[in-house]
Scaffold this motif. Structure first.
Motif, PDB file in Angstrom:
ATOM      1  N   UNK A  67       9.228 -64.729  28.682  1.00  0.00           N
ATOM      2  CA  UNK A  67       8.339 -65.103  29.788  1.00  0.00           C
ATOM      3  C   UNK A  67       9.078 -65.572  31.036  1.00  0.00           C
ATOM      4  N   UNK A  68      10.361 -65.845  30.922  1.00  0.00           N
ATOM      5  CA  UNK A  68      11.144 -66.229  32.098  1.00  0.00           C
ATOM      6  C   UNK A  68      11.661 -65.012  32.862  1.00  0.00           C
ATOM      7  N   UNK A  69      11.476 -63.839  32.296  1.00  0.00           N
ATOM      8  CA  UNK A  69      11.903 -62.609  32.963  1.00  0.00           C
ATOM      9  C   UNK A  69      10.943 -62.240  34.090  1.00  0.00           C
ATOM     10  N   UNK A  70      11.391 -61.358  34.960  1.00  0.00           N
ATOM     11  CA  UNK A  70      10.551 -60.895  36.062  1.00  0.00           C
ATOM     12  C   UNK A  70       9.602 -59.788  35.608  1.00  0.00           C
ATOM     13  N   UNK A  71       9.790 -59.303  34.401  1.00  0.00           N
ATOM     14  CA  UNK A  71       8.895 -58.269  33.882  1.00  0.00           C
ATOM     15  C   UNK A  71       8.687 -58.476  32.386  1.00  0.00           C
TER      16      UNK A  71
END
Length: 564
Positions: free
Chosen positions: A272-276
């Motif tokens: 969930x910390x990713x941009x996608x």
């Protein structure tokens, strides 16, 4: 639209008052056995399902949420057999008293949040506008993993071409590929932006996750006890919580769960910390950790006709773009205070609300038009009388029929997919003001018994009715016949389901109860059946001009009438 929101608020406040009254009566004495880093082991007299949000009773009707039930231990494994043992993941690390009265809190908690968000509806809705005409060229066809028809492809392309502040509305009649297109669109978008797929019920979300290939950016959030078997590969709770051994000591048990949850939280955070990413959860689950403060680029709302706009606002407040998928002629959300008024209920559905708000004509929407589920004589009713010829039966299911080489009765003939049993049963009202029909229940049980004896598996059959009292009557009759593992539900509780054989018990005979059996309810009933649809109704129910009478007339020309 303001008048609709104001009326909805009145309805939700009535629902809240009803739930508070229920909570004041339904609770159980409970004892905290262990508490470790946000995980509690609780013994309680209350019986609740894993995945439920529970709370402590603070006063008459007041329930303070304490956490989600993660797992439960069977009663017969406890020394004190009157108690249930629950593993609870708490909302606050150390906020559970040693002794307390526990009650279910999920509906009250979500109702409070839904009532609060209505105050912001103009601000939230104001940031959205209808999507412009589909922009072409947004799909690399080589990246598609499913064969999409032209209508599914149009919906995928429209979803991928959305710009910030746009809302796309897709009309998806039953069996026309809603899940198929959402799966492809969400999978492709999830590679480059934050995508959230949501619905009122777990089944709609799981249907999509089951179709996903093995991808490392997808995450299914929610109780592993409520996630379907095919979607569990995307559930971290399932991966880490189902391997916990039996631990008799309460403190050690709490510590083991706490360690597992620490691992789950870290793994969730990585995605969930990713941009996608592509994440799925029910709309009410999205207002709790780990999604509570999460913002999304694109939100897909499936079965939007069955999701109250107040619940949708909880998600849309954090969305940049939205794809709203539903069907005007499916059942709207349930509100006990206005349950019999389907037309008023429909005004509060997310699909209808946005349809009115955006002032989009039915003919101007993106439609999924090819039907892939039912025999053509079954879906023919809905195609003609509900969707005005806008959907057509695919060759893949057009001639679907049961495999019964030597049927004992004419109505079991596989070449007769639509059957109407006329009876002389009488509808009655029970103490809970729900309709039942004892004669129909007996006939339905007899029909089911003969279907099973003919070789159809019980898991391929479902019995539906509009009324809770009739489900109870039918279950009694099935038990008396020794029939097990047959699905018996109200139509409202079978949203998204499908079976080879559907038996529908009308139950009602009086004009008041028959008003409940409207166009939407008949449409949902008909479109659940793949190979055979059997309607059971009293001749008295046909004395009024109604949707049921229209269905009877259709079956007279396309199927078989059996008079008992």
């Amino acid at each position: 639209m303001k008048s609709i929101i104001e009326r909805l608020k009145e309805v939700l406040l009535e629902e809240k008052e009803r739930m508070e009254s229920r909570a004041s009566r339904k609770f159980g004495s409970s004892e905290l056995k262990a508490l470790e880093s946000g995980v509690a082991v609780v013994d309680s007299e209350l019986s609740v399902e894993p995945g439920s949000l529970v709370g402590k009773r603070a006063g008459r009707g007041e329930i303070e949420p304490i956490g989600f039930v993660v797992d439960s231990k069977p009663r017969n494994k406890l020394k004190h057999k009157k108690l249930n043992r629950y593993i609870i993941r708490t909302l606050e690390p150390d906020d559970i008293p040693r002794s307390f009265e526990m009650a279910e809190a999920e509906f009250l908690y979500s109702l409070e949040k839904r009532i609060e968000i209505l105050e912001m509806y103009e601000e939230i809705i104001g940031k959205f506008a209808p999507a412009v005409k589909v922009r072409r060229g947004f799909i690399d066809r080589s990246q598609l993993i499913r064969n999409l028809d032209e209508y599914e492809l149009e919906a995928v392309e429209a979803s991928l071409s959305l710009e910030k502040g746009e809302v796309l509305i897709v009309m998806g009649p039953p069996g026309t590929g809603k899940t198929q297109f959402i799966t492809e669109a969400a999978r492709l978008l999830g590679r480059k932006e934050r995508v959230f797929v949501t619905s009122q019920v777990h089944q709609a979300i799981d249907n999509m996750f089951e179709r996903l290939p093995p991808i490392d950016y997808a995450l299914r959030i929610g109780s592993h006890r409520k996630v379907s078997e095919g979607a569990k590969r995307f559930s971290l709770e399932y991966k880490y919580l189902t391997t916990i051994p039996e631990i008799p000591n309460e403190a050690e048990l709490a510590r083991e769960y706490a360690e597992r949850f620490k691992t789950i939280a870290n793994k969730q955070r990585e995605i969930l910390s990713n941009k996608s990413f592509l994440v799925g959860a029910t709309a009410t689950k999205s207002i709790t950790e780990p999604l509570k403060e999460m913002e999304f680029d694109t939100v897909f709302i499936d079965e939007a006709h069955n999701l109250c706009i107040s619940t949708a606002l909880l998600v849309l407040s954090r969305a940049k773009k939205a794809v709203i998928v539903g069907d005007y002629w499916q059942l709207p959300p349930i509100y006990v205070s206005i349950n019999m008024n389907l037309n008023e209920r429909a005004k509060f559905s997310t699909f209808s609300f946005f349809n009115r708000l955006m002032n989009i004509k039915m003919t101007e929407m993106i439609w999924l038009r090819n039907h892939y589920r039912s025999n053509e004589k079954i879906i023919g009713y809905s195609a003609k009388y509900v969707y005005n010829g806008r959907i057509k039966t695919s060759g893949k299911c057009k001639y679907e029929k049961l495999d019964l080489p030597y049927p004992e009765f004419s109505w079991l003939n596989p070449d007769e997919p639509v059957i109407f049993f006329e009876t002389d049963g009488e509808g009655e009202i029970d103490e809970k003001k729900s309709t039942f029909n004892a004669k129909e229940a007996q006939i339905v049980s007899w029909i089911a018994k003969n279907i099973i004896n003919a070789g159809i598996r019980s898991k391929d059959l479902a019995i539906l009715t509009p009324f809770n009292a009739q489900t109870r009557k039918i279950k009694e009759e099935l038990r008396d016949e020794g029939l097990k593992n047959i699905t018996v539900r109200t139509v409202h509780r079978y949203v998204g389901g499908e079976k080879d054989v559907i038996i529908f018990s009308t139950a009602a005979t009086d004009p008041w109860s028959l008003t409940f059996i409207d166009k939407r309810l008949i449409n949902v009933t008909v479109t659940r059946a793949k190979k055979k649809l059997i309607i059971v109704a009293s001749r008295k129910a046909l004395s009024n001009e109604s949707e049921l009478t229209k269905l009877h007339q259709y079956i007279q020309t396309k199927g078989l009438i059996v008079k008992l």
